[in-house]
Design a protein around this motif. Sequence first.
Motif, short mmCIF file in Angstrom:
data_model
loop_
_atom_site.label_atom_id
_atom_site.label_comp_id
_atom_site.label_asym_id
_atom_site.label_seq_id
_atom_site.Cartn_x
_atom_site.Cartn_y
_atom_site.Cartn_z
N VAL A 154 -3.73 19.35 -14.21
CA VAL A 154 -4.92 19.47 -13.37
C VAL A 154 -5.24 20.94 -13.10
N ALA A 158 -8.86 11.68 -16.34
CA ALA A 158 -9.10 12.87 -15.52
C ALA A 158 -10.56 12.98 -15.10
N LYS A 169 -7.08 13.77 -8.14
CA LYS A 169 -6.87 14.04 -9.56
C LYS A 169 -5.39 14.16 -9.91
#
Length: 410
Positions: free
Chosen positions: A134, A339, A347
């Motif tokens: 992320v 995602a 996330k």
Amino acid sequence: MTRTPAQDPGVTDDTCNDRRARTRFWLIALAFLITMIGTTLPTPLYALYQQHLGFGPTWVTLIFAIYAAGVIFALLAVGSWSDQLGRRPMLLAGLAMGALSALIFLCTDSIGGLLVGRLISGFSAGIMTGTGTVAVIEAAPKRWQGNATLVATAANMLGLGLGPLLAGLTSQFLPWPVHLAFVVHLVLLLAATAAILSVGETVQRPAKPRLAFQRPSLPAAVRGPFIPAAIAGLAGFSVTGLFTSLVPSIMRQVMGHDGGVVIGAVIFVLFAGSVVGQAWVRRIRDSAQMSIGCSVLIVGVACLGMSIASAQLWLLVLGGALSGIGQGLTFRAGMGAVANAAPAGQKAGVTSALFIVYYLSMSVPVIAVGVSIPQFGLHHSAEFFSVLVALVAVVAMVSMNVVRARASNV
């Protein structure tokens, strides 16, 4: 005299900001890659540990299993913490765990030490996998946003591939065959720590962080893409589990190759193939990505099974390359879809949930094979494993087509 952006008409504030954004993006990706190198460093060294400590291939799979258990525990325990504490503190925690694991491997002289070192390595991978993926995506400058997921997943897979290659080189040609690779990794981790300390935060931290053990759950918006991604991961990551746990034994006992460099290079081919598959996925229409990935994976696993039956190294290399490409196609397609569908504040947690499925897929079949080796032998157990993974890939492809058809009829 140094000129500032205001003094130099060719350098604007936007240009400086873009350079800083690119630097931050690549530094985070590099730190992610370096951490993942450490998680596969022991793979070519298991034969040396076996000779010194006197354990068999079943113990190798158990050592691998405890690594996977560490990854899953970390994903469940702290997988969503970077949404609350920020990406940078968790990235630093992952690097610290990687350093602790390397220190344990430097000092251990027992199976118990190997188990502890692999468990801590699993913690490192679990922390970095969700957070690093992320963080790389969030840090991407505008011109790289379309390729940010590729860079994140490629850093993960390339790091996994470079670990056995590094350890193979150091163990075969340099002094301290079972220790030098970990010394090198400690130096790399120090550089990665300096890199993370130099970059800014990529997420807005809440005023009152809520830290809790993550219960596997998915927002409604994520469930659609999550299911096919998880099914395909079951097949793709089972193959990566085989390569990082049993291929060294297969090459030594079935094919007669015991050089660390050759073993490391064969394992690297799988992960390099994964990067190729991830880069290729954007050239394929969305509706066909998973089906093509599973098809390539089935051919790769078939080559893998034939290589074991015929003891042919070239078939093993071909099977690794094709399996890697298939795994990379399904991995990138699934990760990108999940995602993109995840809400902004969840996330890291959603990404961690997907990796929990992937690491279960990587570990459980390999453990089953390891337990079956004393009963049926390495040769037959590995062949059966190859057939089973191919069947899972077929089921995954059919299931995804069914899910897609139902979605289109809603």
